[in-house]
Design an enzyme around this catalytic site. Structure first.
Site, PDB file in Angstrom:
ATOM      1  N   HIS A  92       0.809  -0.895   0.036  1.00 46.91           N
ATOM      2  CA  HIS A  92      -0.028   0.078  -0.055  1.00 46.91           C
ATOM      3  C   HIS A  92       0.955   1.396   0.061  1.00 46.91           C
ATOM      4  O   HIS A  92       0.279   2.436  -0.528  1.00 46.91           O
ATOM      5  CB  HIS A  92      -0.986   0.158   1.242  1.00 46.91           C
ATOM      6  CG  HIS A  92      -0.436   0.385   2.485  1.00 46.91           C
ATOM      7  ND1 HIS A  92      -0.080  -0.623   3.503  1.00 46.91           N
ATOM      8  CD2 HIS A  92      -0.194   1.620   3.110  1.00 46.91           C
ATOM      9  CE1 HIS A  92       0.314  -0.131   4.602  1.00 46.91           C
ATOM     10  NE2 HIS A  92       0.413   1.099   4.483  1.00 46.91           N
ATOM     11  N   ASP A 142      -0.121  -7.533   1.300  1.00 46.64           N
ATOM     12  CA  ASP A 142       0.488  -6.204   1.590  1.00 46.64           C
ATOM     13  C   ASP A 142       1.745  -6.136   1.599  1.00 46.64           C
ATOM     14  O   ASP A 142       2.428  -5.744   2.483  1.00 46.64           O
ATOM     15  CB  ASP A 142      -0.290  -5.396   2.855  1.00 46.64           C
ATOM     16  CG  ASP A 142      -0.166  -3.934   2.675  1.00 46.64           C
ATOM     17  OD1 ASP A 142       0.291  -3.316   1.830  1.00 46.64           O
ATOM     18  OD2 ASP A 142      -0.307  -3.362   3.720  1.00 46.64           O
ATOM     19  N   SER A 150       4.021   2.447   8.513  1.00 46.70           N
ATOM     20  CA  SER A 150       3.755   1.337   7.197  1.00 46.70           C
ATOM     21  C   SER A 150       5.187   0.907   6.517  1.00 46.70           C
ATOM     22  O   SER A 150       6.056   1.718   6.194  1.00 46.70           O
ATOM     23  CB  SER A 150       2.823   1.855   5.999  1.00 46.70           C
ATOM     24  OG  SER A 150       1.639   2.294   6.564  1.00 46.70           O
TER      25      SER A 150
END
Length: 262
Positions: A75, A119, A212
Site C-alpha cells: 500500500h 500487502d 507502514s
C-alpha cells in the site's frame, strides 16, 4: 465485526471496519506509540521511504534484504511515480545517503489488493554496500514456512506517530511486542487470512501512522517475519492487535522476484 482499511487514494474490494492502514497523508511521518528511542546503528536494516505520487509525497519504512532489494508494504507503493530510499538513518532527516528509483523498480505482490495478507512489495535499488550502519536483515528459511512464531518476542521500528495526529518527530523509535495467534487477532477484526501476522499491543504500545512498510524482527534470532500493514481504525493506542504481512507466506514470491532465499 465489519472491518475497514484506509489506503492512500485506493478503495479496496476487501471492505472491513475497524482496521486502519498505518499510512495516512502527505509527509505524515510520525513515531511508534509508547516505544523507546533506537540507539545509533541499532537497526541498520531499516530504511526510510519518501514515496511520491506526482506532486504529493508520503513517508513509509522498509527493510534491506539484499544489496539490491528493499521490502516494504504494497500500500506504500500504490500509484507512485518515484521512491527515495534513505539508508543509515536514526534521525530521519540525517540519513547517511539516499537513492531514488522510479515506479519501474517497484514490484507489488500480484494478488494485492485482493487480500490484506498480500500487502507486500519489493523495491529494486542500485547496489548498496554493507557495513555497521547499513546492513541487511535475514528472512526466515524456506524450511520455516510453517512456523507461526506464536509467542515469539519481536521488535518493530519506525518514524510513525507517538499518538494519534501527533506532530512531526525526528528520531527512530522501536517497540517490543509478542506475536499472537490469528484466531486471537480475528476476535478484533473478523476472519483474517493466514498471510497476516498479528502482535499484541499492551498499554498502547503499537504501530501508527507513518510506520507502514517497516520491519517486524524476531528478538531471538533476528529474522524478518513481518511487514507493517495495519492497526485499529479508532486509535493507534487501542488495545486491538496490530497487523503485518507474514513473510513466511511470501518466501517463494520473494525468491522468484529477487532471488533472495535462505
Amino acid at each position: 465485526m465489519q472491518l475497514k482499511l484506509k489506503l492512500w487514494f485506493i478503495c479496496l474490494m476487501w471492505t472491513v471496519v475497524g482496521i486502519r492502514n498505518v499510512l495516512t497523508g502527505a509527509l505524515r511521518d510520525h513515531i511508534i506509540t509508547n516505544g523507546y528511542p533506537a540507539t545509533v546503528g541499532e537497526v541498520p536494516y531499516i530504511v526510510g521511504l519518501l514515496v511520491r505520487e506526482g506532486n504529493l509525497a508520503r513517508w513509509c519504512g522498509g527493510s534491506i534484504i539484499h544489496n539490491n532489494w528493499v521490502l516494504t508494504a504494497a500500500h506504500c507503493t500504490d500509484h507512485v511515480t518515484s521512491v527515495t530510499v534513505y539508508y543509515g538513518a536514526t534521525r530521519r532527516t540525517q540519513a547517511l545517503f539516499n537513492v531514488m528509483v522510479n515506479s519501474g523498480h517497484i514490484i507489488q505482490h500480484p494478488d494485492w489488493p485482493a487480500s490484506i495478507g498480500n500487502d507486500i512489495a519489493l523495491i529494486r535499488t542500485p547496489h548498496v554496500g554493507f557495513w555497521g550502519m547499513v546492513q541487511k536483515i535475514e528472512l526466515p528459511g524456506l524450511s520455516e514456512r510453517s512456523n507461526s512464531y506464536e509467542q515469539f518476542t519481536v521488535k518493530t521500528c519506525g518514524w510513525g506517530s507517538t499518538y494519534d495526529d501527533s506532530p512531526l518527530p525526528e528520531w527512530l523509535q522501536c517497540v517490543d511486542l509478542a506475536i499472537i495467534s490469528n484466531e486471537q487477532c480475528s476476535r478484533s477484526y473478523g476472519e483474517l487470512p493466514d498471510s497476516v501476522l498479528c502482535v499484541d499491543t499492551p498499554q498502547g504500545r503499537s504501530i501508527c501512522d507513518g510506520d507502514s512498510g517497516g520491519p517486524l524482527v524476531t528478538k531471538e534470532n533476528h529474522k524478518l517475519v513481518g511487514i507493517t500493514s495495519f492497526s485499529d481504525a479508532e486509535s493507534c493506542k487501542s488495545a486491538a492487535p496490530a497487523g503485518f504481512a507474514r513473510i513466511t507466506s511470501h518466501l517463494e514470491w520473494i525468491k522468484n522476484v529477487s532471488g533472495v532465499s535462505y
